[in-house]
Motif scaffolding. Structure first.
Motif, PDB file in Angstrom:
ATOM      1  N   SER A  17      -1.325   2.009  -9.827  1.00 42.89           N
ATOM      2  CA  SER A  17      -2.565   2.650 -10.256  1.00 42.89           C
ATOM      3  C   SER A  17      -2.264   3.943 -11.003  1.00 42.89           C
ATOM      4  CB  SER A  17      -3.444   2.939  -9.025  1.00 42.89           C
ATOM      5  OG  SER A  17      -2.960   4.077  -8.338  1.00 42.89           O
ATOM      6  N   THR A  18      -3.320   4.640 -11.386  1.00 43.88           N
ATOM      7  CA  THR A  18      -3.145   5.929 -12.066  1.00 43.88           C
ATOM      8  C   THR A  18      -3.012   7.082 -11.072  1.00 43.88           C
ATOM      9  OG1 THR A  18      -5.533   6.339 -12.221  1.00 43.88           O
ATOM     10  CG2 THR A  18      -4.516   5.115 -14.035  1.00 43.88           C
ATOM     11  N   LEU A  19      -3.061   6.798  -9.782  1.00 43.59           N
ATOM     12  CA  LEU A  19      -3.060   7.840  -8.756  1.00 43.59           C
ATOM     13  C   LEU A  19      -1.646   8.120  -8.259  1.00 43.59           C
ATOM     14  CD1 LEU A  19      -6.253   6.629  -6.872  1.00 43.59           C
ATOM     15  CD2 LEU A  19      -6.061   8.485  -8.553  1.00 43.59           C
ATOM     16  N   LYS A  20      -1.339   9.409  -8.083  1.00 39.62           N
ATOM     17  CA  LYS A  20       0.043   9.822  -7.820  1.00 39.62           C
ATOM     18  C   LYS A  20       0.597   9.282  -6.509  1.00 39.62           C
ATOM     19  CE  LYS A  20      -1.028  14.205  -8.018  1.00 39.62           C
ATOM     20  NZ  LYS A  20      -0.983  15.701  -8.015  1.00 39.62           N
ATOM     21  N   ARG A  23       0.854  -1.194   0.000  1.00 37.28           N
ATOM     22  CA  ARG A  23       0.000   0.000   0.000  1.00 37.28           C
ATOM     23  C   ARG A  23       0.886   1.238   0.000  1.00 37.28           C
ATOM     24  NH1 ARG A  23      -3.932   1.928   4.969  1.00 37.28           N
ATOM     25  NH2 ARG A  23      -4.852   3.753   3.916  1.00 37.28           N
ATOM     26  N   HIS A  24       0.507   2.222  -0.784  1.00 39.00           N
ATOM     27  CA  HIS A  24       1.282   3.464  -0.884  1.00 39.00           C
ATOM     28  C   HIS A  24       1.590   4.052   0.494  1.00 39.00           C
ATOM     29  CE1 HIS A  24      -2.195   5.899   0.285  1.00 39.00           C
ATOM     30  NE2 HIS A  24      -2.916   5.110  -0.505  1.00 39.00           N
ATOM     31  N   GLY A  25       2.617   4.894   0.545  1.00 42.88           N
ATOM     32  CA  GLY A  25       2.948   5.592   1.782  1.00 42.88           C
ATOM     33  C   GLY A  25       1.841   6.551   2.201  1.00 42.88           C
ATOM     34  N   GLN A  26       1.923   6.997   3.424  1.00 47.02           N
ATOM     35  CA  GLN A  26       0.896   7.901   3.973  1.00 47.02           C
ATOM     36  C   GLN A  26       0.634   9.075   3.019  1.00 47.02           C
ATOM     37  OE1 GLN A  26       1.762  11.035   6.907  1.00 47.02           O
ATOM     38  NE2 GLN A  26       0.446   9.923   8.323  1.00 47.02           N
ATOM     39  N   SER A  27      -0.640   9.306   2.722  1.00 49.95           N
ATOM     40  CA  SER A  27      -1.015  10.448   1.890  1.00 49.95           C
ATOM     41  C   SER A  27      -1.442  11.613   2.775  1.00 49.95           C
ATOM     42  CB  SER A  27      -2.166  10.077   0.945  1.00 49.95           C
ATOM     43  OG  SER A  27      -3.386   9.980   1.664  1.00 49.95           O
ATOM     44  N   ASP A  51      -6.862  12.481  -6.386  1.00 49.52           N
ATOM     45  CA  ASP A  51      -5.446  12.268  -6.693  1.00 49.52           C
ATOM     46  C   ASP A  51      -4.565  13.056  -5.728  1.00 49.52           C
ATOM     47  OD1 ASP A  51      -3.360  11.123  -8.002  1.00 49.52           O
ATOM     48  OD2 ASP A  51      -3.496  12.351  -9.809  1.00 49.52           O
ATOM     49  N   ILE A  52      -4.403  12.509  -4.545  1.00 51.18           N
ATOM     50  CA  ILE A  52      -3.672  13.155  -3.452  1.00 51.18           C
ATOM     51  C   ILE A  52      -2.292  12.513  -3.313  1.00 51.18           C
ATOM     52  CG2 ILE A  52      -3.752  13.769  -1.012  1.00 51.18           C
ATOM     53  CD1 ILE A  52      -6.052  14.924  -2.742  1.00 51.18           C
ATOM     54  N   ASP A  53      -1.267  13.331  -3.148  1.00 48.91           N
ATOM     55  CA  ASP A  53       0.108  12.818  -3.065  1.00 48.91           C
ATOM     56  C   ASP A  53       0.448  12.375  -1.639  1.00 48.91           C
ATOM     57  OD1 ASP A  53       2.628  12.081  -3.945  1.00 48.91           O
ATOM     58  OD2 ASP A  53       3.171  14.062  -4.695  1.00 48.91           O
ATOM     59  N   ILE A  54       1.613  11.747  -1.502  1.00 54.58           N
ATOM     60  CA  ILE A  54       2.064  11.298  -0.189  1.00 54.58           C
ATOM     61  C   ILE A  54       2.732  12.442   0.579  1.00 54.58           C
ATOM     62  CG2 ILE A  54       2.269   8.875  -0.808  1.00 54.58           C
ATOM     63  CD1 ILE A  54       5.242   9.256  -1.290  1.00 54.58           C
ATOM     64  N   THR A  55       2.783  12.278   1.886  1.00 49.96           N
ATOM     65  CA  THR A  55       3.401  13.247   2.780  1.00 49.96           C
ATOM     66  C   THR A  55       4.900  12.956   2.912  1.00 49.96           C
ATOM     67  OG1 THR A  55       3.025  11.835   4.696  1.00 49.96           O
ATOM     68  CG2 THR A  55       1.275  13.419   4.129  1.00 49.96           C
ATOM     69  N   LYS A  56       5.571  13.767   3.698  1.00 47.58           N
ATOM     70  CA  LYS A  56       6.980  13.496   4.007  1.00 47.58           C
ATOM     71  C   LYS A  56       7.109  12.139   4.697  1.00 47.58           C
ATOM     72  CE  LYS A  56      11.373  14.416   4.515  1.00 47.58           C
ATOM     73  NZ  LYS A  56      12.287  14.417   3.352  1.00 47.58           N
TER      74      LYS A  56
END
Length: 212
Positions: A64-67, A18-22, A35-40
């Motif tokens: 996926s297509t999400l950033k 699963r992607h890093g924390q958004s 389409d929300i990006d990940i945090t630091k």
């Protein structure tokens, strides 16, 4: 289960992450198709995942297509020193749609509709939030894609990395681990932690490990 040598090409390896924390994970908001990006912190989680996966010979990656998923994958591959492998981007691996709930704070939504109703929308198998998808709906797009596009790579003995989202991965885990709707409702998938499946060429799961 017996621990198997992943380099033995009688076996294939599937790694789910699963992607890093958004940003909206941090703000406790329903994200879905936004389409929300990940945090630091998400970047740090991706970097840590890359360190954990350095010894894996990843042959192909799907996302996926999400950033937030793509950014996580980019960091992992860079940390692993992996270049020039196929990276397949497909919307069928996107997070489930939360419909009218997207962008809303989860705690505020629970106060408005009741915590029981919100939990049903979030975790039930076949009840969709208003205007959105249920986990069943999500599985109906994820699993055909897996069988048609990803499974053939595994049957060739490839090591496959999928970086996607909590619910698209839950749909896949439900199939791979033969979980019931009740069991998947209680399954948490943390951000940035690889889940590794070793399979035979018939895609029978022989070993499951969590890297952390």
């Amino acid at each position: 289960m017996t621990i198997l040598n992943a380099v033995d090409k009688k076996y294939s390896v599937l790694i789910l992450l699963r992607h890093g924390q958004s940003l909206w994970n941090l703000e406790n908001r329903f994200t879905g198709w936004q389409d929300i990006d990940i945090t630091k912190k998400g970047e740090e989680e991706a970097l840590h995942a890359g360190k954990l996966l350095k010894n894996e010979k990843i042959d192909i990656a799907f996302t996926s297509t999400l950033k937030r998923a793509q950014h996580t994958l980019e960091i992992i591959l860079k940390e692993c020193g992996i270049e020039n492998i196929p990276v397949i981007i497909d919307k069928r691996l996107n997070e489930r749609s939360y419909g009218d709930l997207e962008g809303l704070n989860k705690s505020d939504t629970a106060l408005k509709y009741g915590s029981d109703q919100v939990m049903i929308w979030r975790r039930s198998y076949d009840v969709a939030p208003p205007g959105g998808e249920s986990l069943k709906n999500t599985a109906q797009r994820v699993l055909p894609y897996f069988h048609k596009t990803i499974a053939p790579k595994l049957m060739e003995g490839k090591t496959v990395l999928i970086v996607a989202h909590g619910n698209s991965l839950r749909a896949l885990m439900m199939f791979l681990e033969n979980l019931s709707p009740e069991e998947i409702a209680n399954t948490e998938i943390p951000t940035g932690i690889p889940r590794k499946y070793v399979m035979n060429r018939n895609l029978q799961v022989l070993d499951i490990t969590m890297e952390n």
